[in-house]
Design a protein around this motif. Structure first.
Motif, PDB file in Angstrom:
ATOM      1  N   ILE A 143       0.869  -1.181   0.000  1.00 18.28           N
ATOM      2  CA  ILE A 143       0.000   0.000   0.000  1.00 18.28           C
ATOM      3  C   ILE A 143       0.898   1.221   0.000  1.00 18.28           C
ATOM      4  O   ILE A 143       1.729   1.400   0.891  1.00 18.28           O
ATOM      5  N   GLU A 144       0.727   2.086  -0.997  1.00 17.58           N
ATOM      6  CA  GLU A 144       1.685   3.166  -1.267  1.00 17.58           C
ATOM      7  C   GLU A 144       0.943   4.402  -1.768  1.00 17.58           C
ATOM      8  O   GLU A 144      -0.189   4.314  -2.229  1.00 17.58           O
ATOM      9  N   ASP A 145       1.606   5.569  -1.667  1.00 17.21           N
ATOM     10  CA  ASP A 145       1.058   6.793  -2.265  1.00 17.21           C
ATOM     11  C   ASP A 145       1.958   7.338  -3.373  1.00 17.21           C
ATOM     12  O   ASP A 145       1.533   8.178  -4.149  1.00 17.21           O
ATOM     13  N   CYS A 146       3.181   6.874  -3.447  1.00 19.48           N
ATOM     14  CA  CYS A 146       4.138   7.365  -4.447  1.00 19.48           C
ATOM     15  C   CYS A 146       4.100   6.465  -5.688  1.00 19.48           C
ATOM     16  O   CYS A 146       4.404   5.267  -5.610  1.00 19.48           O
ATOM     17  N   VAL A 160      -0.138  -3.656  -5.991  1.00 19.61           N
ATOM     18  CA  VAL A 160       0.035  -2.421  -5.219  1.00 19.61           C
ATOM     19  C   VAL A 160      -1.288  -1.665  -5.189  1.00 19.61           C
ATOM     20  O   VAL A 160      -1.920  -1.464  -6.232  1.00 19.61           O
ATOM     21  N   ILE A 161      -1.670  -1.267  -3.994  1.00 25.40           N
ATOM     22  CA  ILE A 161      -2.802  -0.363  -3.825  1.00 25.40           C
ATOM     23  C   ILE A 161      -2.215   1.033  -3.726  1.00 25.40           C
ATOM     24  O   ILE A 161      -1.404   1.307  -2.840  1.00 25.40           O
ATOM     25  N   LEU A 184      -8.555   4.121   3.517  1.00 28.26           N
ATOM     26  CA  LEU A 184      -8.197   2.835   4.121  1.00 28.26           C
ATOM     27  C   LEU A 184      -9.391   1.905   4.301  1.00 28.26           C
ATOM     28  O   LEU A 184      -9.228   0.686   4.328  1.00 28.26           O
ATOM     29  N   ARG A 185     -10.591   2.441   4.429  1.00 27.66           N
ATOM     30  CA  ARG A 185     -11.781   1.582   4.498  1.00 27.66           C
ATOM     31  C   ARG A 185     -11.932   0.797   3.182  1.00 27.66           C
ATOM     32  O   ARG A 185     -12.203  -0.414   3.181  1.00 27.66           O
ATOM     33  N   LYS A 189     -11.572  -3.408   2.544  1.00 22.43           N
ATOM     34  CA  LYS A 189     -12.566  -4.215   1.817  1.00 22.43           C
ATOM     35  C   LYS A 189     -11.897  -4.993   0.692  1.00 22.43           C
ATOM     36  O   LYS A 189     -12.182  -6.168   0.466  1.00 22.43           O
ATOM     37  N   PHE A 190     -10.975  -4.338  -0.007  1.00 17.17           N
ATOM     38  CA  PHE A 190     -10.258  -4.992  -1.114  1.00 17.17           C
ATOM     39  C   PHE A 190      -9.387  -6.137  -0.594  1.00 17.17           C
ATOM     40  O   PHE A 190      -9.375  -7.225  -1.162  1.00 17.17           O
TER      41      PHE A 190
END
Length: 193
Positions: A143-146, A160-161, A184-185, A189-190
């Motif tokens: 789980i990443e934002d970049c 990758v989410i 994050l909710r 679920k994913f």
């Protein structure tokens, strides 16, 4: 089945941008908003040199402002759930030498559970998946934002989410196993589908 899940901290668990934007706006006499941060590298958004951004972040550290980063909505519950069913490893690009203590303090302050905390070596690896391998973890999901870090992880055939932000909205239709989500909710679920 227990999976090894890698999780970034800034803009995934910690709402870092809520601290960064006002601080950098004041520092560089700008009035940018979240939607104006369209690059992961702040120097491009603020039209300053990378060295000026580095100095600003040194001041954030010097004045211990990292302690004041708000927590993302649902982060505590999310990590409680993950650590009870999976191996939840936080992997950050924060520099360990300067940020380890304040990161541990922030996680404890917010009572965030995790299986391990790893600091990526940007000078040697600049790769969060390799950081995990060197510490005995083979990630099943990250789980990443970049966007740039996400693409590197995808090369190992790891899903990758990507938490959706203006700075990571590059064209990603050709990226298999990249899942864009808003909170994050939705991520939980994913994960548990």
């Amino acid at each position: 089945m227990k999976r090894v899940i890698g999780i970034d901290i800034d803009s995934v668990l910690a709402d870092s941008i809520e601290l960064f934007i006002p601080f950098l706006n004041e520092r560089f006499n700008k009035n940018l908003k979240l939607e104006d941060i369209v690059h992961y590298d702040f120097d491009k958004c603020y039209n300053v040199s990378p060295e000026e951004i580095l100095e600003a972040f040194k001041d954030l550290t010097k004045y211990k402002l990292w302690r004041d980063i708000p927590i993302m909505d649902y982060a505590i519950e999310f990590m409680d759930y993950l650590t009870s069913r999976h191996i939840a490893v936080i992997v950050t690009s924060r520099p360990e030498e300067h940020m380890k203590d304040i990161t541990l303090e922030w996680l404890a302050k917010h009572k965030i559970k995790y299986s391990d905390l790893l600091f990526m070596d940007e000078k040697r690896d600049n790769d969060k998946y390799i950081t995990g391998l060197k510490n005995g973890y083979k990630f099943d999901l990250f789980i990443e934002d970049c966007y740039e870090f996400a693409v590197k992880i995808l090369k190992y055939d790891i899903p990758v989410i990507l938490i959706d932000y203006p700075w990571n909205r590059q064209e990603d239709k050709q990226c298999n196993n990249l899942y864009r989500m808003t909170n994050l909710r939705e991520v939980l679920k994913f994960i548990e589908m």
